[in-house]
Each structure stands twice: as C-alpha cells, then as structure tokens.
Scaffold this active site. Structure first.
Site, PDB file in Angstrom:
ATOM      1  N   LEU A  85      -7.905   1.448 -12.092  1.00 20.94           N
ATOM      2  CA  LEU A  85      -8.640   2.317 -11.177  1.00 20.94           C
ATOM      3  C   LEU A  85     -10.158   2.306 -11.344  1.00 20.94           C
ATOM      4  O   LEU A  85     -10.868   2.952 -10.588  1.00 20.94           O
ATOM      5  CB  LEU A  85      -8.105   3.753 -11.283  1.00 20.94           C
ATOM      6  CG  LEU A  85      -6.602   3.859 -10.977  1.00 20.94           C
ATOM      7  CD1 LEU A  85      -6.137   5.305 -11.021  1.00 20.94           C
ATOM      8  CD2 LEU A  85      -6.256   3.238  -9.624  1.00 20.94           C
ATOM      9  N   HIS A 104      -3.209  -3.902  -3.991  1.00 18.97           N
ATOM     10  CA  HIS A 104      -3.490  -2.603  -3.384  1.00 18.97           C
ATOM     11  C   HIS A 104      -2.266  -2.164  -2.579  1.00 18.97           C
ATOM     12  O   HIS A 104      -1.699  -2.971  -1.840  1.00 18.97           O
ATOM     13  CB  HIS A 104      -4.723  -2.722  -2.476  1.00 18.97           C
ATOM     14  CG  HIS A 104      -5.138  -1.406  -1.910  1.00 18.97           C
ATOM     15  ND1 HIS A 104      -5.842  -0.475  -2.642  1.00 18.97           N
ATOM     16  CD2 HIS A 104      -4.913  -0.846  -0.700  1.00 18.97           C
ATOM     17  CE1 HIS A 104      -6.037   0.602  -1.903  1.00 18.97           C
ATOM     18  NE2 HIS A 104      -5.492   0.401  -0.719  1.00 18.97           N
ATOM     19  N   ASP A 145     -11.653  -2.913  -3.071  1.00 20.13           N
ATOM     20  CA  ASP A 145     -10.671  -3.390  -2.078  1.00 20.13           C
ATOM     21  C   ASP A 145     -11.243  -4.289  -0.987  1.00 20.13           C
ATOM     22  O   ASP A 145     -10.723  -4.321   0.130  1.00 20.13           O
ATOM     23  CB  ASP A 145      -9.959  -2.190  -1.405  1.00 20.13           C
ATOM     24  CG  ASP A 145      -9.361  -1.245  -2.431  1.00 20.13           C
ATOM     25  OD1 ASP A 145      -8.872  -1.738  -3.463  1.00 20.13           O
ATOM     26  OD2 ASP A 145      -9.390  -0.030  -2.196  1.00 20.13           O
TER      27      ASP A 145
HETATM   28  C1  GAR Z   1       0.526   0.126  -7.645  1.00 19.81           C
HETATM   29  O1  GAR Z   1       1.189   0.647  -6.511  1.00 19.81           O
HETATM   30  C2  GAR Z   1      -0.779  -0.516  -7.220  1.00 19.81           C
HETATM   31  O2  GAR Z   1      -0.738  -1.112  -5.970  1.00 19.81           O
HETATM   32  C3  GAR Z   1      -1.695   0.674  -7.199  1.00 19.81           C
HETATM   33  O3  GAR Z   1      -1.334   1.423  -8.334  1.00 19.81           O
HETATM   34  C4  GAR Z   1       0.073   1.263  -8.563  1.00 19.81           C
HETATM   35  C5  GAR Z   1       0.284   0.945 -10.022  1.00 19.81           C
HETATM   36  O4  GAR Z   1       1.632   1.002 -10.350  1.00 19.81           O
HETATM   37  N1  GAR Z   1      -3.072   0.264  -7.228  1.00 19.81           N
HETATM   38  C6  GAR Z   1      -4.039   0.944  -6.613  1.00 19.81           C
HETATM   39  O5  GAR Z   1      -3.847   1.968  -5.976  1.00 19.81           O
HETATM   40  C7  GAR Z   1      -5.418   0.302  -6.761  1.00 19.81           C
HETATM   41  N2  GAR Z   1      -6.311   0.804  -5.753  1.00 19.81           N
HETATM   42  P1  GAR Z   1       2.156   0.420 -11.725  1.00 19.81           P
HETATM   43  O6  GAR Z   1       1.268   0.992 -12.833  1.00 19.81           O
HETATM   44  O7  GAR Z   1       3.559   0.934 -11.840  1.00 19.81           O
HETATM   45  O8  GAR Z   1       2.077  -1.072 -11.651  1.00 19.81           O
END
Ligand code: GAR
Length: 190
Positions: A85, A104, A145
């Site tokens: 993040l 994303h 993004d």
């Molecule tokens: C995922 O859905 C990813 O796309 C999102 O965070 C989640 C992490 O899940 N990323 C964002 O929102 C970036 N802007 P995880 O820790 O279980 O892989």
C-alpha cells in the site's frame, strides 16, 4: 536465474500463490519478502517457506537508499507488489524501470488512485452498480495505479453480490492469473 522480491502489506494470499507457483521454476527464485507492517501475516508465511523476510521502515524506503541498497546486495531483478500500500519511490522506479509489477483489484483506469485499495475499491464498484469488475496487472510508475497495463481479468457482478462477494470473485481471479503473468514477464526477459 532471476531473483524476485515480493512487497506486501497484509495477508499475502497473492504472495503465497506466487511462491507456490514459482517453486517449480528453476529459473526464478523468490529471494525476499518485505512488508511495511510488522504484524503483516505475509512475513510469517514467508518465514514458514524459508524465505528471507523483513520489515521496511519509512526511513529505509523514502528517506534513504537503504532498501534499494539491500535489493542490490541481494541481487534482486524484479519487484512484485502484492497488496502493497505504499507508493513506490523514484529511486526504486528508476533502478527497476519496467521491472516492478503491481496487481490492483479493479479494472483500471477506473477505481484506481490514492485511497483506492482493498475493500474501498469493491465498495465503490458496488455503489456504482457495476455489472463487471476484475483485476489489473500493470507496470509501476511514480503514480498510484497508472503504469502500463499488461493483463486484466474480468468477472461478472450480479445485483445480489455483496461487497464481500465482489472481493472474493476478484481475489479468485488474482490468484488464478497473477503467478502466471509474473512468471511470463520475468521469463520473457531471461
Ligand atoms: C489484493 O486484492 C490486491 O489486489 C490488493 O490488495 C489485496 C491483497 O490481498 N491491492 C491493492 O488494493 C493495491 N492498490 P492479499 O494480501 O491477500 O494478496
């Protein structure tokens, strides 16, 4: 052999899928997992898989070249963001030009930008009564993004889907495609 670092802030389910997928690839090694959160589950997961893992501080990441130096010392070739993040600083972007990938949980260019992450994305998608959502894999530049899109996966949304349902559908797509896309991009440059 190419060495990759995974950066993640949370659970790390995508990181886990990537690690599992690449275990059978003798030309790519996940050499480091790093997180900006000390309590991130992804760090325990990496430790359980015997992968070097560490917490990145703001000083290491933004106010010095500490993290960049570590990546160089560990001979990291690619950086994979998996639910990470923090905005990636310019010293990393210029050193790893076109070799930083992000995932994303929406179909960029919509539902992207600062503050658009995790459940906030799916909430916005639901509020707008979208009938399709999905995930985007893209190269990373200095803005949230906005880098070149390399892959998108789509999923239907039905009116009954809750925000959690949408999140689950999108995460399933992420798990299905992110490991293969990462592997394909890295292998293309070997
Ligand atoms: C995922 O859905 C990813 O796309 C999102 O965070 C989640 C992490 O899940 N990323 C964002 O929102 C970036 N802007 P995880 O820790 O279980 O892989």
């Amino acid at each position: 052999m190419k060495r990759i670092a995974i950066l993640a802030s949370g659970t790390g389910s995508n990181a886990l899928k990537i690690i599992e997928h690449l275990r059978d690839n003798e030309q790519i090694e996940v050499a480091l997992v790093a997180s900006n959160r000390k309590s991130a589950k992804v760090l325990d997961m990496a430790a359980n898989h015997g992968i070097t893992n560490r917490v990145i501080t703001r000083f290491d990441f933004y106010e010095s070249d500490t993290f960049l130096s570590e990546l160089k010392e560990a001979e990291i070739d690619w950086i994979i963001l998996a639910g990470f993040l923090w905005l990636v600083p310019t010293n990393l972007i210029s050193t790893y030009s076109n070799r930083i990938i992000n995932i994303h949980p929406a179909l960029l260019p919509t539902y992207g930008g600062k503050g658009m992450y995790g459940m906030s994305v799916h909430k916005a998608v639901k509020e707008n009564s979208e009938i399709i959502s999905g995930m985007t894999i893209h190269l990373v530049n200095e803005n949230y993004d906005e880098g070149v899109i390399v892959f998108q996966g789509r999923t239907d949304i039905v009116p009954n889907d809750t925000v959690e349902d949408i999140a689950a559908k999108v995460l399933k797509l992420e798990h299905e495609y992110y490991p293969m896309v990462v592997e394909g991009l890295v292998m293309a440059q070997i």
